[in-house]
Motif scaffolding. Structure first.
Motif, PDB file in Angstrom:
ATOM      1  N   SER A  61     -30.619  30.554  70.730  1.00 43.01           N
ATOM      2  CA  SER A  61     -30.399  29.136  70.407  1.00 43.01           C
ATOM      3  C   SER A  61     -30.231  28.414  71.891  1.00 43.01           C
ATOM      4  CB  SER A  61     -29.132  28.924  69.524  1.00 43.01           C
ATOM      5  OG  SER A  61     -29.227  29.349  68.267  1.00 43.01           O
ATOM      6  N   GLU A  62     -29.545  28.950  72.859  1.00 41.61           N
ATOM      7  CA  GLU A  62     -29.410  28.358  73.943  1.00 41.61           C
ATOM      8  C   GLU A  62     -30.574  28.484  74.698  1.00 41.61           C
ATOM      9  OE1 GLU A  62     -26.061  27.851  77.565  1.00 41.61           O
ATOM     10  OE2 GLU A  62     -25.676  29.513  76.241  1.00 41.61           O
ATOM     11  N   LYS A  63     -31.286  29.462  74.755  1.00 40.78           N
ATOM     12  CA  LYS A  63     -32.522  29.855  75.506  1.00 40.78           C
ATOM     13  C   LYS A  63     -33.648  28.827  75.037  1.00 40.78           C
ATOM     14  CE  LYS A  63     -34.849  33.844  74.564  1.00 40.78           C
ATOM     15  NZ  LYS A  63     -34.904  35.270  74.612  1.00 40.78           N
ATOM     16  N   LEU A  64     -33.868  28.818  73.601  1.00 37.30           N
ATOM     17  CA  LEU A  64     -34.535  27.827  72.862  1.00 37.30           C
ATOM     18  C   LEU A  64     -34.399  26.376  73.435  1.00 37.30           C
ATOM     19  CD1 LEU A  64     -35.161  29.231  69.571  1.00 37.30           C
ATOM     20  CD2 LEU A  64     -36.844  29.067  71.013  1.00 37.30           C
ATOM     21  N   ALA A  65     -32.997  25.917  73.434  1.00 42.96           N
ATOM     22  CA  ALA A  65     -32.642  24.645  73.750  1.00 42.96           C
ATOM     23  C   ALA A  65     -33.075  24.499  75.174  1.00 42.96           C
ATOM     24  CB  ALA A  65     -31.205  24.427  73.501  1.00 42.96           C
ATOM     25  N   LYS A  66     -32.837  25.232  76.127  1.00 44.44           N
ATOM     26  CA  LYS A  66     -33.127  25.185  77.638  1.00 44.44           C
ATOM     27  C   LYS A  66     -34.471  25.187  78.010  1.00 44.44           C
ATOM     28  CE  LYS A  66     -28.610  26.513  79.330  1.00 44.44           C
ATOM     29  NZ  LYS A  66     -27.794  27.688  80.267  1.00 44.44           N
ATOM     30  N   SER A  67     -35.222  25.820  77.024  1.00 46.67           N
ATOM     31  CA  SER A  67     -36.814  25.992  77.173  1.00 46.67           C
ATOM     32  C   SER A  67     -37.454  24.427  76.928  1.00 46.67           C
ATOM     33  CB  SER A  67     -37.520  27.155  76.448  1.00 46.67           C
ATOM     34  OG  SER A  67     -37.439  26.299  75.151  1.00 46.67           O
ATOM     35  N   GLY A  68     -36.946  23.715  76.503  1.00 47.84           N
ATOM     36  CA  GLY A  68     -37.395  22.434  76.255  1.00 47.84           C
ATOM     37  C   GLY A  68     -38.696  22.415  75.326  1.00 47.84           C
ATOM     38  N   THR A  69     -39.073  23.426  74.534  1.00 45.78           N
ATOM     39  CA  THR A  69     -40.047  23.551  73.581  1.00 45.78           C
ATOM     40  C   THR A  69     -39.865  23.270  72.422  1.00 45.78           C
ATOM     41  OG1 THR A  69     -39.476  25.928  73.190  1.00 45.78           O
ATOM     42  CG2 THR A  69     -40.979  25.681  74.937  1.00 45.78           C
ATOM     43  N   VAL A  70     -38.720  22.886  71.902  1.00 48.16           N
ATOM     44  CA  VAL A  70     -38.269  22.328  70.681  1.00 48.16           C
ATOM     45  C   VAL A  70     -38.322  20.917  70.306  1.00 48.16           C
ATOM     46  CG1 VAL A  70     -36.513  22.528  68.540  1.00 48.16           C
ATOM     47  CG2 VAL A  70     -36.809  24.632  70.079  1.00 48.16           C
ATOM     48  N   GLY A  71     -39.094  20.457  69.233  1.00 48.59           N
ATOM     49  CA  GLY A  71     -38.986  19.241  68.995  1.00 48.59           C
ATOM     50  C   GLY A  71     -38.385  18.550  67.776  1.00 48.59           C
ATOM     51  N   ALA A  72     -38.088  19.818  66.840  1.00 50.37           N
ATOM     52  CA  ALA A  72     -37.360  19.368  65.714  1.00 50.37           C
ATOM     53  C   ALA A  72     -36.451  20.921  65.335  1.00 50.37           C
ATOM     54  CB  ALA A  72     -38.171  19.008  64.719  1.00 50.37           C
ATOM     55  N   ILE A  73     -35.407  20.678  64.466  1.00 48.54           N
ATOM     56  CA  ILE A  73     -34.834  21.932  64.092  1.00 48.54           C
ATOM     57  C   ILE A  73     -34.748  21.774  62.655  1.00 48.54           C
ATOM     58  CG2 ILE A  73     -32.399  23.206  63.984  1.00 48.54           C
ATOM     59  CD1 ILE A  73     -31.815  21.760  67.092  1.00 48.54           C
ATOM     60  N   GLN A  74     -34.844  22.744  61.815  1.00 52.40           N
ATOM     61  CA  GLN A  74     -34.526  23.121  60.370  1.00 52.40           C
ATOM     62  C   GLN A  74     -33.265  23.640  60.338  1.00 52.40           C
ATOM     63  OE1 GLN A  74     -38.047  24.647  58.616  1.00 52.40           O
ATOM     64  NE2 GLN A  74     -39.158  22.819  58.589  1.00 52.40           N
ATOM     65  N   ALA A  75     -32.096  22.924  60.229  1.00 58.13           N
ATOM     66  CA  ALA A  75     -30.906  23.328  60.212  1.00 58.13           C
ATOM     67  C   ALA A  75     -30.375  24.012  58.739  1.00 58.13           C
ATOM     68  CB  ALA A  75     -30.156  22.576  60.760  1.00 58.13           C
ATOM     69  N   VAL A  76     -30.690  25.332  58.492  1.00 55.02           N
ATOM     70  CA  VAL A  76     -30.446  25.847  57.177  1.00 55.02           C
ATOM     71  C   VAL A  76     -29.783  27.088  57.278  1.00 55.02           C
ATOM     72  CG1 VAL A  76     -31.996  24.575  55.529  1.00 55.02           C
ATOM     73  CG2 VAL A  76     -32.707  26.665  56.975  1.00 55.02           C
ATOM     74  N   ASP A  77     -28.874  27.461  56.535  1.00 51.26           N
ATOM     75  CA  ASP A  77     -28.048  28.662  56.596  1.00 51.26           C
ATOM     76  C   ASP A  77     -28.465  29.924  55.590  1.00 51.26           C
ATOM     77  OD1 ASP A  77     -25.978  30.528  57.709  1.00 51.26           O
ATOM     78  OD2 ASP A  77     -24.464  28.904  57.644  1.00 51.26           O
ATOM     79  N   SER A  78     -27.891  30.882  55.681  1.00 57.23           N
ATOM     80  CA  SER A  78     -28.258  31.961  54.707  1.00 57.23           C
ATOM     81  C   SER A  78     -26.895  33.012  54.482  1.00 57.23           C
ATOM     82  CB  SER A  78     -29.467  32.660  55.155  1.00 57.23           C
ATOM     83  OG  SER A  78     -29.835  33.925  54.197  1.00 57.23           O
ATOM     84  N   ALA A  79     -27.070  33.583  53.436  1.00 60.37           N
ATOM     85  CA  ALA A  79     -25.824  34.506  53.222  1.00 60.37           C
ATOM     86  C   ALA A  79     -26.335  35.887  53.473  1.00 60.37           C
ATOM     87  CB  ALA A  79     -25.505  34.317  51.760  1.00 60.37           C
ATOM     88  N   SER A  80     -27.376  36.280  54.064  1.00 62.36           N
ATOM     89  CA  SER A  80     -27.946  37.782  54.567  1.00 62.36           C
ATOM     90  C   SER A  80     -28.903  37.604  55.216  1.00 62.36           C
ATOM     91  CB  SER A  80     -28.448  38.227  53.038  1.00 62.36           C
ATOM     92  OG  SER A  80     -29.260  37.752  52.629  1.00 62.36           O
ATOM     93  N   GLY A  81     -29.688  38.579  55.677  1.00 67.83           N
ATOM     94  CA  GLY A  81     -30.755  38.428  56.334  1.00 67.83           C
ATOM     95  C   GLY A  81     -32.157  38.194  55.736  1.00 67.83           C
TER      96      GLY A  81
END
Length: 218
Positions: free
Chosen positions: A148-168
């Protein structure tokens, strides 16, 4: 006749081998070219459409682990190379200076980070012999935050789909109701200057209550 036919077939295969292009090379190049082309279209639409109030951008979504673009490194590579291609076209075909071309490419080519898709890597996270599931989960969530931090620092993300999950498995639970550090991930983006949209992807789990994912996220 049989031997002659086999020799002819062998020669044909040799010729194909000389000219073959691997899917990695062909598909990557086509992907980069396509995003660059659409990035220019998004730029022109932003500039010329009076109804557009914010810059339009195009780009990939962090995909599922089994496909290229599903790993953060691959996602970053696609966005960065597409931006490079768009900047190149703007400079050589539209006479933009280098700084302006790069800036336009950064604005109009951005991707979407799907937290649930990153969580699906749990299915492929190596378990050390004798390691408890709790310890494995802790290590995975540390990896989740590193990515997550690598993606944040890369500056390549314009939007986040913030959803969770109970498994893989692929899932869409409200952030904080699953097993992944989704809320912490979004906060990491904010600490790194992220100002894009944070989206609640409210489908699939709606059978547990209409609008539940969005309202629980709020």
């Amino acid at each position: 006749d049989m031997v002659t036919g086999q020799l002819r077939e062998a020669a044909t295969l040799e010729e194909r081998k000389e000219h073959i292009i691997t899917p990695e090379k062909f598909a990557k190049e086509k992907t980069v070219e396509s995003y660059a082309e659409m990035g220019i279209y998004a730029m022109n639409e932003t500039n010329n459409n009076p109804k557009v109030t914010k810059p339009i951008y195009v780009g990939p979504e962090l995909g599922w682990p089994h496909g290229f673009g599903g790993h953060p490194d691959e996602f970053i590579e696609i966005v960065q190379k597409s931006r490079g291609k768009m900047a190149e076209v703007l400079m050589h075909q539209f006479n933009y200076d280098e700084d302006t071309a790069k800036r336009k490419a950064e604005v109009h080519i951005q991707g979407v980070f799907d937290t649930s898709h990153l969580g699906m890597w749990l299915n492929h996270f190596r378990r050390i012999s004798g390691e408890s599931e709790e310890k494995r989960m802790k290590k995975f969530n540390e990896w989740f935050m590193e990515q997550s931090e690598k993606l944040a620092k890369s500056g390549t993300v314009g939007a986040i789909q913030a959803v969770d999950s109970a498994s893989g498995a692929h899932g869409h639970l409200p952030p904080g109701q699953g097993i992944f550090p989704v809320v912490e991930s979004v906060n990491t983006f904010r600490k790194n200057g992220f100002k894009g949209a944070v989206i609640s992807e409210g489908h699939e789990e709606a059978r547990f209550g209409a609008g539940r994912i969005l309202m629980q996220t709020w």
